[in-house]
Scaffold this active site. Structure first.
Site, PDB file in Angstrom:
ATOM      1  N   ALA A 103       0.827  -1.209   0.000  1.00  0.00           N
ATOM      2  CA  ALA A 103       0.000   0.000   0.000  1.00  0.00           C
ATOM      3  C   ALA A 103       0.860   1.256   0.000  1.00  0.00           C
ATOM      4  O   ALA A 103       0.355   2.359   0.164  1.00  0.00           O
ATOM      5  CB  ALA A 103      -0.926  -0.007   1.214  1.00  0.00           C
ATOM      6  N   SER A 117       5.649  -1.463   4.355  1.00  0.00           N
ATOM      7  CA  SER A 117       5.474  -2.732   5.069  1.00  0.00           C
ATOM      8  C   SER A 117       6.667  -3.664   4.878  1.00  0.00           C
ATOM      9  O   SER A 117       7.193  -4.231   5.846  1.00  0.00           O
ATOM     10  CB  SER A 117       4.182  -3.398   4.570  1.00  0.00           C
ATOM     11  N   SER A 118       7.138  -3.820   3.647  1.00  0.00           N
ATOM     12  CA  SER A 118       8.217  -4.781   3.412  1.00  0.00           C
ATOM     13  C   SER A 118       9.532  -4.308   4.041  1.00  0.00           C
ATOM     14  O   SER A 118      10.262  -5.108   4.631  1.00  0.00           O
ATOM     15  CB  SER A 118       8.382  -5.059   1.920  1.00  0.00           C
ATOM     16  N   ASP A 174      12.657   3.953   2.617  1.00  0.00           N
ATOM     17  CA  ASP A 174      11.868   3.005   3.409  1.00  0.00           C
ATOM     18  C   ASP A 174      12.708   2.314   4.479  1.00  0.00           C
ATOM     19  O   ASP A 174      12.315   2.254   5.644  1.00  0.00           O
ATOM     20  CB  ASP A 174      11.249   1.930   2.498  1.00  0.00           C
TER      21      ASP A 174
END
Lengths: 318, 318
Positions: free
Chosen positions: B101, B105-106, B150
Site C-alpha cells: 500500500a 510494510s516490506s 523506506d
C-alpha cells in the site's frame, strides 16, 4: 432585419498559464450564438430564445424578471447597444452555447451583436475592428476581465495560439466530446486563486506554467499530424497541472475519470477557468456513444463538438 | 527468543520526482511490523499472524498455500534468512502495516528481521549496517527496485529528506489520516510509466519534477513551524503534479476529494507510487471522525497515523 452568428470556443491547452505569457491553444466550435436585429421605433427590446440551459425568456431592458441565463446574455447585448448608442431596435438572441461554462458564450453573443450592428447600420468595420470592439465590450461587462482568445475565435473561427498576443493558426478539425458539470463557475475567482498561489509559491507555480506552455507548443504539430494518442496524453498531463493549480473540482475530476476509464477516451482535461464548467475528452475513432454515456452516468451533460469551425458570419436569411 | 519491531513510513512529499535528484520527504509512522525469532532445530518455519489485511496464515517455506499477504511477508523474511545463511529457526511476523500500500510494510519487516537476527546471533551490526543490509535485501527481492527511504525510516525512525542520498531531519510530529483504496499497486510499473513520460516529454516532465522538489523543500520549515494550512496547500499542489504524471487513479482521486470537500481536510494527496495504495490527508485540529467517515463513504479504509515515530527497536518481552 440583420442576422449574424458567431461560434463558441474551447481552450485545448494552456488555460491559466497563459496569463504568464506561455502559449495557450484554443479552437472555435460548431455551437453558435445567433443575433438578429430589427428596427423597432421608440423601444429597445432584447429577446432571448432557446438559450442552451434555460429555455425561453423575454424582457424589456427596463422590464420583467428573467432567467439567469437571459440576464447573462442581455448584459452583453445591452453593453454593445450602448457602445454604438443604438435605440429603436429589437435584438433577438438564439444560442446553442451553454452560458458560464467556459465555452465562450458571451464572446460569441458580443461578436454576433457587433457584426449585426455593423451590417445593420453600414458602419464598415473590418473583422479586426469587430474583434477588438467586442473584446473591449466583453471586458467592460466583466469588470476588466476579458479573453482576447474568446472574441478572436468568435470573430475569425479556426484555431488560435495565444501568448502575449493572439495569432491565428491553421490546423485540421478535431472531434471532441464535451462533458459539462452543470455547475457554473466564476472565472474571476479562479484566476485570482491561481494568482494568489503564484504569489505564495512562485518556485512551484512558475515551473507548472512552464510545463503547461511546453504542452501547448507540443500540441500544435500533434494536431497537424493527427497523432491522437499523444494528444490524449498531453490532455491528461495538462489536466493534472490544472488540478495542481487548484481549479479542478470533484465533479470535474469525476467526469475526467469517467471519460478515461469508462468511456475509453484517449485523454481528458478540464477546459477553461475551472471551478465548474466543462471538460473535454478526446474519443477513440468509432462510435462515441459509450463515452457520452459514461459522462452522463457521472452526472454530466455530454455533447460532441468539432473544433476549428467558421467564425462570425451574416446569415443568409437576413 | 528475540523480538524486534520496525515502523512503516509515509512519503509526505516528492515521490517519483526524487528519482531525478530533487528532494523528497518521508516520515516513520506509528504502525509497526514485529518479528520474533526462536531456535527450532531441523526446521525453518515462517509464521505470519494478524497481517493487517488478511488475518491469520501459516507456512513452512517448502510448504502450504498461503494468502498473498503472507507470501508478501515471507518473501522478505526468507531473503533475510538466506542473506545470513540461517536455518533451524522459527520466525513469527506480526504487522499492523497494510502490505503493498506504499506504507513501507516490506522494509519494516526486513529491518525488523535483520535487527532480530543481529541480536539473536550477536553479529554486532551497527544501525547503519542494518539499514544498508536491509536495503540490499529488499532491492534483491524487488528485482532491483528498492527505496533507501523506506529502510532508513524503518531503521532510524523520525523523518528523512532524500535527494541523491538519505539524510535524517529533525521535525516535530504530525497527525495525519491515511485513506486506503484497498487496491494494491505495482510500484515498478508506476515508476516505469513516469520514466516513459519523462523520455517522451522532457520539457514537460522536468519542470514538474522541479516543482515537486520545490514543494518538498518548502514543506520542511512549514512542518517545523506547524503551519498546517500552508502545508495542506502544498499537499494539494503535489497531488495535482502526481495526477499530471499519470499515477493517480479514479479511486485515489475520489478519496482526495472526499477528504477535502466532505472531511474538511486542510490538504490531501496520494502517497507513494500511486496506481492504487493510499492517500494522506491533513486534518483540521479537533475531532477527526468526520474526515475518517468521509473516506469510508468514498469506499476507502481510514486510520489515523502519527509521523516522525521511533525506528527499529528490540522488544522488551524478548
Amino acid at each position: 432585419m440583420t442576422t449574424a452568428s458567431a461560434p463558441g470556443k474551447i481552450i485545448l491547452f494552456g488555460e491559466h498559464a497563459v496569463v504568464s505569457g506561455v502559449a495557450a491553444l484554443g479552437g472555435a466550435i460548431d455551437l453558435r450564438a445567433k443575433v438578429t436585429l430589427q428596427d423597432l421605433p421608440g423601444k429597445v427590446l432584447i429577446e432571448t430564445e432557446d438559450l442552451a440551459l434555460s429555455g425561453f425568456s423575454m424582457d424589456l431592458i427596463t422590464g420583467q424578471l428573467m432567467s439567469s441565463d437571459a440576464v447573462h446574455a442581455t448584459r452583453y447585448v445591452s453593453a454593445a447597444l450602448r457602445e454604438f448608442e443604438i435605440r429603436d431596435i429589437s435584438v433577438k438572441i438564439e444560442s446553442d452555447i451553454p452560458p458560464a461554462a467556459g465555452l465562450g458564450s458571451s464572446a460569441a453573443i458580443v461578436v454576433a451583436t457587433v457584426t449585426a450592428i455593423n451590417e445593420h447600420l453600414g458602419l464598415g468595420l473590418s473583422r479586426k475592428e469587430i474583434a477588438s470592439t467586442a473584446y473591449h465590450i466583453e471586458k467592460r461587462v466583466q469588470n476588466g476581465l476579458g479573453s482576447q482568445m474568446d472574441t478572436a475565435l468568435a470573430t475569425f473561427g479556426g484555431y488560435c495560439r495565444v501568448t502575449r498576443e493572439v495569432q491565428p493558426i491553421d490546423l485540421p478539425q478535431l472531434d471532441l466530446i464535451v462533458g459539462c458539470t452543470k455547475m457554473s463557475h466564476d472565472t474571476f475567482s479562479e484566476v485570482e486563486k491561481v494568482q494568489r498561489l503564484k504569489e505564495c509559491y512562485p518556485d512551484v507555480v512558475e515551473p507548472i506554467f512552464q510545463a503547461i506552455g511546453a504542452i501547448s507548443e507540443r500540441a500544435v504539430p500533434l494536431i497537424r499530424e493527427q497523432e491522437m494518442s499523444r494528444l490524449g496524453e498531453l490532455m491528461n498531463l495538462n489536466h493534472g497541472l490544472l488540478e495542481a493549480l487548484g481549479v479542478c473540482t470533484r465533479e470535474l475530476s469525476e467526469l475526467v475519470y469517467a471519460a478515461r476509464n469508462v468511456g475509453s477516451a484517449l485523454g481528458a482535461k478540464l477546459t477553461g477557468a475551472g471551478g465548474g464548467g466543462c471538460i473535454i475528452a478526446l474519443p477513440q475513432t468509432g462510435p462515441r456513444e459509450a463515452l457520452m454515456a459514461a459522462l452522463r452516468q457521472a452526472r454530466g451533460s455530454a455533447f460532441a463538438v468539432k473544433t476549428g469551425c467558421e467564425g462570425v458570419r451574416l446569415e443568409s436569411d437576413s
